[in-house]
Motif scaffolding. Structure first.
Motif, PDB file in Angstrom:
ATOM      1  N   ASP A  23       0.814  -1.220   0.000  1.00  0.00           N
ATOM      2  CA  ASP A  23       0.000   0.000   0.000  1.00  0.00           C
ATOM      3  C   ASP A  23       0.847   1.269   0.000  1.00  0.00           C
ATOM      4  N   SER A  24       2.113   1.157  -0.367  1.00  0.00           N
ATOM      5  CA  SER A  24       2.993   2.332  -0.371  1.00  0.00           C
ATOM      6  C   SER A  24       2.457   3.492  -1.213  1.00  0.00           C
ATOM      7  N   PRO A  25       1.887   3.240  -2.404  1.00  0.00           N
ATOM      8  CA  PRO A  25       1.384   4.383  -3.185  1.00  0.00           C
ATOM      9  C   PRO A  25       0.331   5.208  -2.441  1.00  0.00           C
ATOM     10  N   ILE A  26      -0.503   4.548  -1.669  1.00  0.00           N
ATOM     11  CA  ILE A  26      -1.533   5.270  -0.922  1.00  0.00           C
ATOM     12  C   ILE A  26      -0.895   6.208   0.099  1.00  0.00           C
ATOM     13  N   LYS A  27       0.262   5.829   0.602  1.00  0.00           N
ATOM     14  CA  LYS A  27       0.930   6.611   1.645  1.00  0.00           C
ATOM     15  C   LYS A  27       1.823   7.716   1.089  1.00  0.00           C
ATOM     16  N   VAL A  28       2.409   7.514  -0.100  1.00  0.00           N
ATOM     17  CA  VAL A  28       3.432   8.470  -0.548  1.00  0.00           C
ATOM     18  C   VAL A  28       3.244   9.014  -1.961  1.00  0.00           C
ATOM     19  N   ALA A  29       2.371   8.430  -2.769  1.00  0.00           N
ATOM     20  CA  ALA A  29       2.299   8.842  -4.179  1.00  0.00           C
ATOM     21  C   ALA A  29       1.860  10.290  -4.346  1.00  0.00           C
ATOM     22  N   HIS A  30       1.027  10.801  -3.432  1.00  0.00           N
ATOM     23  CA  HIS A  30       0.564  12.186  -3.575  1.00  0.00           C
ATOM     24  C   HIS A  30       1.701  13.188  -3.382  1.00  0.00           C
ATOM     25  N   PHE A  51      -9.962  -3.506   3.291  1.00  0.00           N
ATOM     26  CA  PHE A  51      -9.512  -2.554   4.308  1.00  0.00           C
ATOM     27  C   PHE A  51      -9.597  -1.114   3.809  1.00  0.00           C
ATOM     28  N   TYR A  52      -9.040  -0.855   2.623  1.00  0.00           N
ATOM     29  CA  TYR A  52      -8.988   0.524   2.140  1.00  0.00           C
ATOM     30  C   TYR A  52     -10.324   1.002   1.584  1.00  0.00           C
ATOM     31  N   ASP A  84      -7.577   5.399  -7.611  1.00  0.00           N
ATOM     32  CA  ASP A  84      -8.597   6.384  -7.232  1.00  0.00           C
ATOM     33  C   ASP A  84      -8.224   7.101  -5.937  1.00  0.00           C
ATOM     34  N   ILE A  85      -7.729   6.341  -4.967  1.00  0.00           N
ATOM     35  CA  ILE A  85      -7.344   6.944  -3.684  1.00  0.00           C
ATOM     36  C   ILE A  85      -6.174   7.902  -3.874  1.00  0.00           C
ATOM     37  N   VAL A  86      -5.191   7.487  -4.652  1.00  0.00           N
ATOM     38  CA  VAL A  86      -4.024   8.338  -4.904  1.00  0.00           C
ATOM     39  C   VAL A  86      -4.447   9.640  -5.583  1.00  0.00           C
ATOM     40  N   GLN A  87      -5.311   9.554  -6.576  1.00  0.00           N
ATOM     41  CA  GLN A  87      -5.757  10.764  -7.270  1.00  0.00           C
ATOM     42  C   GLN A  87      -6.503  11.701  -6.326  1.00  0.00           C
ATOM     43  N   LYS A  88      -7.334  11.135  -5.454  1.00  0.00           N
ATOM     44  CA  LYS A  88      -8.069  11.966  -4.491  1.00  0.00           C
ATOM     45  C   LYS A  88      -7.102  12.631  -3.509  1.00  0.00           C
ATOM     46  N   LYS A  89      -6.158  11.870  -2.985  1.00  0.00           N
ATOM     47  CA  LYS A  89      -5.197  12.438  -2.040  1.00  0.00           C
ATOM     48  C   LYS A  89      -4.312  13.479  -2.720  1.00  0.00           C
ATOM     49  N   PHE A  90      -3.990  13.253  -3.991  1.00  0.00           N
ATOM     50  CA  PHE A  90      -3.156  14.204  -4.727  1.00  0.00           C
ATOM     51  C   PHE A  90      -3.889  15.530  -4.928  1.00  0.00           C
ATOM     52  N   GLN A  91      -5.155  15.470  -5.294  1.00  0.00           N
ATOM     53  CA  GLN A  91      -5.926  16.701  -5.465  1.00  0.00           C
ATOM     54  C   GLN A  91      -6.069  17.444  -4.136  1.00  0.00           C
ATOM     55  N   ASP A  92      -6.314  16.703  -3.062  1.00  0.00           N
ATOM     56  CA  ASP A  92      -6.426  17.323  -1.738  1.00  0.00           C
ATOM     57  C   ASP A  92      -5.096  17.954  -1.320  1.00  0.00           C
ATOM     58  N   PHE A  93      -4.005  17.283  -1.651  1.00  0.00           N
ATOM     59  CA  PHE A  93      -2.680  17.794  -1.286  1.00  0.00           C
ATOM     60  C   PHE A  93      -2.372  19.087  -2.037  1.00  0.00           C
ATOM     61  N   LYS A  94      -2.698  19.136  -3.313  1.00  0.00           N
ATOM     62  CA  LYS A  94      -2.473  20.362  -4.079  1.00  0.00           C
ATOM     63  C   LYS A  94      -3.297  21.515  -3.513  1.00  0.00           C
TER      64      LYS A  94
END
Length: 226
Positions: A23-30, A51-52, A84-94
């Motif tokens: 699950d590393s991408p979920i934690k760091v990809a953003h 789980f996710y 999908d989770i990575v894209q959502k976290k990335f948009q939130d991070f920006k």
């Protein structure tokens, strides 16, 4: 100029066993950090999907062993969820980078000193965030999430059986894992390790994502780890 092709970091997180980077991408990809998931263990993959899905309030329907081609479908389902989770976290991070100067400062400190993107972000931070629309434009043009790459150990290609009858080769473990990745929405690379498997290599021909499109762009790439 759009510089999204420029890597944000000078390192990536390689695959580590079956579970350490599942699950590393979920934690760091953003943050723009690329990492590699092992996709051989479909049972683990299904547990991570459950789980996710719950954690991020996504719909979940178990893919049981009674479903035809369940191994590949489990892998496709998980990789799509991770994307999908990575894209959502990335948009939130920006958005957070645009709204929170402290977040921007912390992110600048994460980037390598030689990074041109770091220098650009430092200019905005030093200017006091006066032109927010310019910050938004810069982030859109320069930031991208890290790659969600996958790994298959090519020799982990066990035959599978139903009622003591061997299934066709396409249902072997590594073949099913490859099919799961090929059918996912990911635009990334598959890393083949742990020896030679000519039958598996020839199976790539079955999937269009491994061939250049009309613009000579590859959606999915192949990396050989030697």
């Amino acid at each position: 100029m759009n510089n999204k092709a420029q890597k944000l970091h000078t390192f990536h997180i390689p695959v580590m066993g079956l579970s350490y980077t599942i699950d590393s991408p979920i934690k760091v990809a953003h943050y723009g950090i690329s990492s590699v998931i092992s996709i051989v263990d479909d049972e683990l993959v299904e547990k991570m999907t459950a789980f996710y899905s719950k954690k991020f309030h996504q719909p979940y329907q178990e893919i049981t062993q009674k479903i035809e081609d369940y191994r590949a479908k489990r892998i496709t389902n998980y990789l799509n969820l991770v994307s999908d989770i990575v894209q959502k976290k990335f948009q939130d991070f920006k958005s957070d980078l645009c709204e929170n100067k402290e977040t921007l400062e912390q992110y600048i400190n994460m980037l390598p000193n030689q990074s041109e993107i770091k220098k650009g972000l430092q200019n905005f931070w030093e200017d006091g965030y006066n032109l927010k629309n310019k910050v938004v434009e810069y982030l859109e043009n320069h930031l991208s999430p890290g790659a969600i790459d996958v790994n298959i150990m090519t020799k982990v290609d066990k035959e599978n059986f139903v009622k003591n009858e061997a299934l066709p080769t396409m249902y072997n473990d590594a073949h099913a894992a490859l099919r799961g990745f090929a059918n996912s929405k990911l635009n990334s690379s598959i890393i083949l390790s742990a020896g030679m498997n000519p039958r598996l290599y020839s199976y790539f021909e079955e999937f269009s994502d491994f061939f250049p499109d009309e613009n000579n762009v590859l959606k999915k790439k192949i990396i050989l780890k030697v």
